[in-house]
Design a protein around this motif. Sequence first.
Motif, PDB file in Angstrom:
ATOM      1  N   GLN A  42       0.823  -1.198   0.000  1.00 47.63           N
ATOM      2  CA  GLN A  42       0.000   0.000   0.000  1.00 47.63           C
ATOM      3  C   GLN A  42       0.867   1.261   0.000  1.00 47.63           C
ATOM      4  OE1 GLN A  42      -3.536  -0.074   2.727  1.00 47.63           O
ATOM      5  NE2 GLN A  42      -2.516  -1.897   3.540  1.00 47.63           N
ATOM      6  N   HIS A  43       0.347   2.332  -0.614  1.00 52.04           N
ATOM      7  CA  HIS A  43       1.061   3.602  -0.628  1.00 52.04           C
ATOM      8  C   HIS A  43       1.163   4.131   0.801  1.00 52.04           C
ATOM      9  CE1 HIS A  43       1.991   7.814  -1.448  1.00 52.04           C
ATOM     10  NE2 HIS A  43       2.379   7.413  -2.653  1.00 52.04           N
ATOM     11  N   PRO A  44       2.333   4.703   1.180  1.00 53.19           N
ATOM     12  CA  PRO A  44       2.494   5.211   2.545  1.00 53.19           C
ATOM     13  C   PRO A  44       1.401   6.180   2.966  1.00 53.19           C
ATOM     14  CG  PRO A  44       4.613   5.168   1.432  1.00 53.19           C
ATOM     15  CD  PRO A  44       3.585   4.802   0.406  1.00 53.19           C
ATOM     16  N   MET A  45       0.902   7.000   2.031  1.00 57.16           N
ATOM     17  CA  MET A  45      -0.143   7.952   2.390  1.00 57.16           C
ATOM     18  C   MET A  45      -1.431   7.238   2.799  1.00 57.16           C
ATOM     19  SD  MET A  45      -0.829  11.068   2.916  1.00 57.16           S
ATOM     20  CE  MET A  45       0.514  11.925   2.106  1.00 57.16           C
ATOM     21  N   ASP A  46      -1.744   6.130   2.104  1.00 51.90           N
ATOM     22  CA  ASP A  46      -2.936   5.358   2.459  1.00 51.90           C
ATOM     23  C   ASP A  46      -2.784   4.716   3.840  1.00 51.90           C
ATOM     24  OD1 ASP A  46      -4.142   5.970   0.037  1.00 51.90           O
ATOM     25  OD2 ASP A  46      -3.281   4.234  -0.980  1.00 51.90           O
ATOM     26  N   VAL A  47      -1.587   4.167   4.105  1.00 50.49           N
ATOM     27  CA  VAL A  47      -1.332   3.550   5.410  1.00 50.49           C
ATOM     28  C   VAL A  47      -1.386   4.602   6.513  1.00 50.49           C
ATOM     29  CG1 VAL A  47       0.285   2.201   6.785  1.00 50.49           C
ATOM     30  CG2 VAL A  47       0.086   1.768   4.341  1.00 50.49           C
ATOM     31  N   LEU A  48      -0.779   5.778   6.257  1.00 55.61           N
ATOM     32  CA  LEU A  48      -0.771   6.853   7.254  1.00 55.61           C
ATOM     33  C   LEU A  48      -2.189   7.323   7.551  1.00 55.61           C
ATOM     34  CD1 LEU A  48       0.806   8.791   9.028  1.00 55.61           C
ATOM     35  CD2 LEU A  48       1.043  10.314   7.065  1.00 55.61           C
ATOM     36  N   LYS A  49      -3.005   7.476   6.512  1.00 54.12           N
ATOM     37  CA  LYS A  49      -4.394   7.919   6.694  1.00 54.12           C
ATOM     38  C   LYS A  49      -5.155   6.926   7.581  1.00 54.12           C
ATOM     39  CE  LYS A  49      -8.521   9.191   4.003  1.00 54.12           C
ATOM     40  NZ  LYS A  49      -9.412   8.129   4.465  1.00 54.12           N
ATOM     41  N   LYS A  50      -4.993   5.633   7.298  1.00 53.42           N
ATOM     42  CA  LYS A  50      -5.671   4.603   8.085  1.00 53.42           C
ATOM     43  C   LYS A  50      -5.150   4.605   9.528  1.00 53.42           C
ATOM     44  CE  LYS A  50      -8.346   0.882   8.447  1.00 53.42           C
ATOM     45  NZ  LYS A  50      -8.059   0.462   9.824  1.00 53.42           N
ATOM     46  N   ALA A  51      -3.819   4.766   9.700  1.00 47.88           N
ATOM     47  CA  ALA A  51      -3.231   4.770  11.040  1.00 47.88           C
ATOM     48  C   ALA A  51      -3.752   5.945  11.868  1.00 47.88           C
ATOM     49  CB  ALA A  51      -1.705   4.820  10.949  1.00 47.88           C
TER      50      ALA A  51
END
Length: 407
Positions: free
Chosen positions: A261-270
Amino acid sequence: MGVDKELLRAKEKVTDIYGKTVRGGAYIFPKQSVDFCATVIQKYTSRDFKKLRSADFDEMAIDEVVFLVQGFCIMLRNLGCSEKIVLEQYNVMERRMGYKLRLASVELERQLDAIHELAKEYERSYISFNYYDKIYFLRYMASKVEATRRFIESVYGKYTDIRSDELSDMALKESCKESPQTSIERINKEMIFFDALQHDDEYQKLLQQQEKLIAEDTFIKNKQARFRKIQVRLAEIREKYQMELFGELLNEKEDASLTVQHPMDVLKKAVEDAEFWIKDHAERDEAKAAKAPEDIEREKAEIERRRQLLEEYGVNMNFDLPNTDEQEEEIFVQSGNLSWEVKGTIHLPCYCNKGQITAYKGIKGKCAMKCPRCGYYVLVDYDDMTAKPLELHGPVRRVEKRRMNGR
């Protein structure tokens, strides 16, 4: 810097600004980049450029890194390279030098310093700000900074959990591609192969030479011949043992690139998970704080009443859970495979630093296994009562590297 040198050469005969012909393959310098090139030459013996030449990028001043990356991008554009090629070369330089990571770190330090300077400014303020005003305001600042720190810690925990689960799922899918019997045979082969390399003096000395060579503060181009020679000899020794031990070469293919997954997607979910977690706990704390003392005493009395009611029906609430491990060990001992007397405990060199196994008298030899806590592969020697990391190859090595990168 990692730039493709061929992009800085003339592909065919060209005419320079003085009307002279420049042969194809020669280096060419755009007129707009002359100042940049001259500055690079002038700084060649500076401290930062010495660090650059020894690939010690973290020790370079960030301003010099920015200067070089931007300068080469401008040069490539002036040479007529497409934006796609410029972006590719930018990515090569960025990853090689940790450019964006260092910029992010510098920005974080800048913001932290700004908060600290604000605190000093407010502490020195005498305009409509008395002694007790300063105390309460600085306490407020400290509480907000603490809340931010706790929130960041929560986001980091959620982020790493998401990424770790993603990589674990990939590793599980890959591990399912082969049968348990094939996996056991391969791991045993790798264990035997690793043990042979560990006891080969020439191989171990070459590994040490390779590490020293990489650490030398000399030009990279001066190392290439020696490095390549060592690499070839190491490969020859590995192939020799594989053919002697198994009659075939083990699968040592390079790792396939991971699609994650793109880091931005992971960060948003986190961030979403952390906000939900904090909100949930805040609501619980508010509900708990809103309870009157008599409500708390009433809940305790209700719990005690239920416990007594269950005991009246013969249910003992003060029980201990059965020790499954001891039960399993006793069954195994009674089967006649091992004696009950404990030989000792072997601590495992694993990721969690908490892995350990119990060895019983009568067990001998070596065995490849995984830490029961973190799943790290180790080679256990029951004769010496020691354990060491197990060097893996092929699919198992790829799975283990992904596990390691996820931590």
